[in-house]
Design an enzyme around this catalytic site. Structure first.
Site, short mmCIF file in Angstrom:
data_model
loop_
_atom_site.label_atom_id
_atom_site.label_comp_id
_atom_site.label_asym_id
_atom_site.label_seq_id
_atom_site.Cartn_x
_atom_site.Cartn_y
_atom_site.Cartn_z
N LEU A 59 0.83 -1.21 0.00
CA LEU A 59 0.00 0.00 0.00
C LEU A 59 0.87 1.26 0.00
N GLU A 84 7.53 -0.14 -8.36
CA GLU A 84 7.43 1.30 -8.58
C GLU A 84 7.28 1.42 -10.09
N THR A 140 7.67 -4.92 -18.71
CA THR A 140 7.22 -3.82 -19.56
C THR A 140 7.98 -3.80 -20.89
N ASP A 141 7.36 -3.18 -21.90
CA ASP A 141 8.06 -3.01 -23.18
C ASP A 141 9.22 -2.01 -23.07
N GLU A 142 9.23 -1.20 -22.00
CA GLU A 142 10.26 -0.14 -21.90
C GLU A 142 11.67 -0.71 -21.76
N TYR A 170 13.55 3.71 -14.23
CA TYR A 170 12.46 2.73 -14.13
C TYR A 170 12.72 1.53 -15.05
N SER A 171 12.96 1.81 -16.34
CA SER A 171 13.10 0.68 -17.27
C SER A 171 14.37 -0.11 -16.99
N LYS A 178 13.47 -2.46 -14.23
CA LYS A 178 12.64 -3.57 -14.72
C LYS A 178 13.50 -4.54 -15.54
N ASN A 211 1.82 0.15 -22.97
CA ASN A 211 1.06 1.04 -22.07
C ASN A 211 -0.38 0.58 -21.88
N LYS A 269 -0.43 9.29 -14.27
CA LYS A 269 -0.12 8.81 -15.61
C LYS A 269 -0.95 9.60 -16.62
N ASP A 317 10.21 18.84 -21.77
CA ASP A 317 10.18 17.41 -22.05
C ASP A 317 10.73 16.59 -20.88
P1 NAD Z 1 0.94 0.63 -9.92
O1 NAD Z 1 2.00 1.62 -9.58
O2 NAD Z 1 -0.44 1.10 -10.23
O3 NAD Z 1 0.80 -0.44 -8.74
C1 NAD Z 1 1.90 -1.00 -8.10
C2 NAD Z 1 1.41 -1.72 -6.85
O4 NAD Z 1 2.55 -2.32 -6.22
C3 NAD Z 1 0.77 -0.81 -5.82
O5 NAD Z 1 -0.40 -1.40 -5.30
C4 NAD Z 1 1.82 -0.68 -4.74
O6 NAD Z 1 1.28 -0.45 -3.43
C5 NAD Z 1 2.53 -2.01 -4.83
N1 NAD Z 1 3.91 -1.96 -4.34
C6 NAD Z 1 4.84 -1.04 -4.68
N2 NAD Z 1 5.99 -1.29 -4.02
C7 NAD Z 1 5.76 -2.40 -3.27
C8 NAD Z 1 6.57 -3.15 -2.37
N3 NAD Z 1 7.82 -2.81 -2.12
N4 NAD Z 1 6.03 -4.24 -1.78
C9 NAD Z 1 4.74 -4.60 -2.03
N5 NAD Z 1 3.93 -3.91 -2.84
C10 NAD Z 1 4.44 -2.81 -3.47
O7 NAD Z 1 1.54 -0.22 -11.11
P2 NAD Z 1 0.83 -0.78 -12.43
O8 NAD Z 1 0.78 0.29 -13.44
O9 NAD Z 1 -0.40 -1.50 -12.04
O10 NAD Z 1 1.93 -1.83 -12.90
C11 NAD Z 1 1.94 -3.15 -12.38
C12 NAD Z 1 3.09 -3.93 -13.00
O11 NAD Z 1 2.93 -3.97 -14.41
C13 NAD Z 1 4.47 -3.30 -12.75
O12 NAD Z 1 5.38 -4.33 -12.54
C14 NAD Z 1 4.76 -2.56 -14.04
O13 NAD Z 1 6.14 -2.47 -14.26
C15 NAD Z 1 4.09 -3.45 -15.06
N6 NAD Z 1 3.60 -2.79 -16.28
C16 NAD Z 1 2.80 -1.68 -16.21
C17 NAD Z 1 2.30 -1.11 -17.38
C18 NAD Z 1 1.40 0.10 -17.35
O14 NAD Z 1 1.07 0.63 -18.42
N7 NAD Z 1 0.92 0.56 -16.21
C19 NAD Z 1 2.64 -1.66 -18.63
C20 NAD Z 1 3.48 -2.79 -18.66
C21 NAD Z 1 3.94 -3.36 -17.48
O1 DAU Z 2 5.13 1.10 -21.84
C1 DAU Z 2 4.73 0.56 -20.62
C2 DAU Z 2 4.89 1.59 -19.53
O2 DAU Z 2 3.86 2.56 -19.71
C3 DAU Z 2 4.84 1.00 -18.13
O3 DAU Z 2 5.92 0.13 -17.96
C4 DAU Z 2 4.88 2.11 -17.07
O4 DAU Z 2 4.75 1.55 -15.78
C5 DAU Z 2 3.75 3.07 -17.34
O5 DAU Z 2 3.77 4.14 -16.41
C6 DAU Z 2 3.81 3.61 -18.76
O6 DAU Z 2 4.97 4.46 -18.93
P1 DAU Z 2 4.91 5.82 -19.75
O7 DAU Z 2 6.02 6.69 -19.30
O8 DAU Z 2 4.79 5.57 -21.21
O9 DAU Z 2 3.47 6.37 -19.23
P2 DAU Z 2 3.00 7.85 -18.80
O10 DAU Z 2 1.52 7.80 -18.66
O11 DAU Z 2 3.81 8.39 -17.68
O12 DAU Z 2 3.34 8.71 -20.10
C7 DAU Z 2 2.78 8.39 -21.37
C8 DAU Z 2 3.33 9.37 -22.37
O13 DAU Z 2 2.81 10.68 -22.08
C9 DAU Z 2 4.85 9.51 -22.32
O14 DAU Z 2 5.33 9.74 -23.63
C10 DAU Z 2 5.07 10.76 -21.47
C11 DAU Z 2 3.86 11.60 -21.79
N1 DAU Z 2 3.35 12.47 -20.70
C12 DAU Z 2 3.16 11.91 -19.47
C13 DAU Z 2 2.66 12.68 -18.43
C14 DAU Z 2 2.45 12.06 -17.06
C15 DAU Z 2 3.04 13.80 -20.95
O15 DAU Z 2 3.21 14.30 -22.08
N2 DAU Z 2 2.54 14.55 -19.92
C16 DAU Z 2 2.36 14.05 -18.66
O16 DAU Z 2 1.91 14.80 -17.76
#
Ligand code: NAD
Ligand code: DAU
Length: 352
Positions: A37, A86, A132-134, A158-159, A162, A187, A197, A288
């Site tokens: 949490l 994270e 993630t694809d990153e 971050y990437s 991962k 994404n 996000k 940026d």
């Molecule tokens: P999120 O940030 O919404 O959720 C992360 C969750 O992990 C939260 O509930 C947080 O409390 C928990 N957490 C964080 N640190 C922790 C710790 N040390 N111990 C236990 N719990 C912890 O993340 P999300 O966007 O749902 O992403 C979930 C997974 O999917 C991640 O591994 C992320 O890299 C991957 N992923 C996300 C996306 C995306 O677009 N959001 C895309 C591809 C892969």
């Molecule tokens: O590709 C998968 C990834 O997608 C996941 O692994 C990550 O956990 C997830 O957060 C996401 O990463 P991005 O950096 O692509 O997502 P974000 O929503 O932060 O940003 C999407 C795009 O928008 C990116 O090009 C940055 C841009 N952006 C983002 C924010 C927050 C803006 O232009 N303005 C903003 O305020």
């Protein structure tokens, strides 16, 4: 026989969709949700299933070297679906250590716990790591795609964290024979997405007539996938994926940030009864992101061909559904923005 499945990060965006899917679909599984949490974890996401007989919540940190092995001893897990991380690139630029701790150390701590608990008896066991694809770096605007064999080239902390965790997962497979599977997804968007996000942040700002910050010129490209389709892919890969394999998951749905936000503005104008063009006036170009990856695009043909998955929704429809969810769940969004969600659950679990 009942199976015990550990899902980490189940209170987050994607994790909560996976937990809900598994709890509802598999009454013969006991689903244990381990989540620390952090700011990103919100148990309101799980209200629908919190009292289900096959669901247990365990508040805890995946980096805790005593707690995690004790949890494996308590539940005797058959499978792990590891999502806790994270996840926000911008936060990783200001605080990289938090990402190394959770994403790298936390993942290795879980791998160790699984290895020690399973003691080489891997029959019916599976450790599924969600990535993630990153990790593949950035593409040019040249029509190429990330495939499973694309060389890793992460750019953000971050990437990089991962990518490191992915390498450890494979190392535990190759060294100790741990039955692992990895997926790398593009994404996600949809309900319960934390409003730091791009899409939920823009929805919230449009609603409150606040500026929508677009990094650089808005030319960066992302491949968007409906979160429910990711959860479905996770279900399929967890059950049918082959040990030691990687599967790419993506929407085949590329948008520049500026085109996406213009479409979102149109949808929001319609839903909020505003004049067309009104919300687009909120678009504000800002400095940026450092090291901003130009383009991500996933080739998910391996998953489609071998395991029969494909995305179910067109983007316009998915985006409309997402806007509807945020407008119908104003309280969820307000609680997140004003921090009430954290106070409530932090108090409830203060001593755990
Ligand atoms: P999120 O940030 O919404 O959720 C992360 C969750 O992990 C939260 O509930 C947080 O409390 C928990 N957490 C964080 N640190 C922790 C710790 N040390 N111990 C236990 N719990 C912890 O993340 P999300 O966007 O749902 O992403 C979930 C997974 O999917 C991640 O591994 C992320 O890299 C991957 N992923 C996300 C996306 C995306 O677009 N959001 C895309 C591809 C892969
Ligand atoms: O590709 C998968 C990834 O997608 C996941 O692994 C990550 O956990 C997830 O957060 C996401 O990463 P991005 O950096 O692509 O997502 P974000 O929503 O932060 O940003 C999407 C795009 O928008 C990116 O090009 C940055 C841009 N952006 C983002 C924010 C927050 C803006 O232009 N303005 C903003 O305020």
């Amino acid at each position: 026989m009942k199976k015990n499945i550990l899902i980490t990060g189940g209170a987050g965006f994607i994790g909560s969709h996976v937990v809900r899917l598994f709890v509802k679909k598999y009454s013969d599984y006991q689903i244990v949700n381990l989540d620390a949490l952090t700011y990103a974890g919100n148990l309101e996401n799980l209200k629908e299933i919190e009292n289900a007989p096959n669901y247990v919540f365990e508040k805890g940190d995946i980096t805790d070297e005593k707690f995690v092995p004790a949890l494996f001893a308590k539940y005797n897990f058959d499978g792990v679906i590891h999502l806790a991380a994270e996840s926000h690139v911008d936060r990783s630029i200001t605080d990289p250590m938090a990402f190394i701790k959770t994403n790298v150390f936390g993942t290795v701590n879980l791998l160790n716990a699984a290895k020690d608990a399973w003691k080489g008896n891997f029959e019916g066991k599976r450790f599924y790591h969600i990535s993630t694809d990153e990790v593949y770096g950035a593409l040019e605007n040249d029509g190429t795609f990330f495939v499973e064999t694309t060389k890793y080239a992460p750019h953000s902390p971050y990437s990089a964290s991962k990518a490191s965790s992915d390498h450890f997962v494979r190392a535990y497979h190759d060294t100790y024979g741990l039955p692992v599977v990895v997926s790398n997804c593009s994404n996600n968007y949809g309900a319960n997405h934390f409003p730091e996000k791009l899409i939920p942040l823009a929805i919230n700002n449009i609603k409150h007539k606040k500026p929508i910050p677009i990094y650089g010129k808005g030319e960066n490209v992302r491949d968007w996938l409906w979160v429910n389709d990711h959860a479905r892919a996770i279900d399929i890969i967890f059950h049918n994926g082959k040990d030691g394999q990687t599967y790419n998951i993506g929407g085949n749905n590329e948008w520049t940030n500026i085109d996406l936000i213009r479409m979102l503005c149109k949808i929001m104008d319609k839903k909020l009864g505003r004049e067309q063009g009104e919300s687009a006036k909120l678009i504000t170009f800002v400095t940026d992101r450092a090291g901003h990856d130009l383009r991500y695009a996933i080739d998910s043909s391996k998953l489609q061909r071998e395991l029969g998955w494909k995305p179910s929704l067109q983007f316009e429809e998915g985006l409309e559904k997402t806007v509807d969810w945020y407008l119908e769940n104003e309280q969820w969004l307000d609680n997140v923005i004003n921090g009430a969600y954290q106070q409530y659950y932090q108090q409830q679990y203060a001593n755990r």
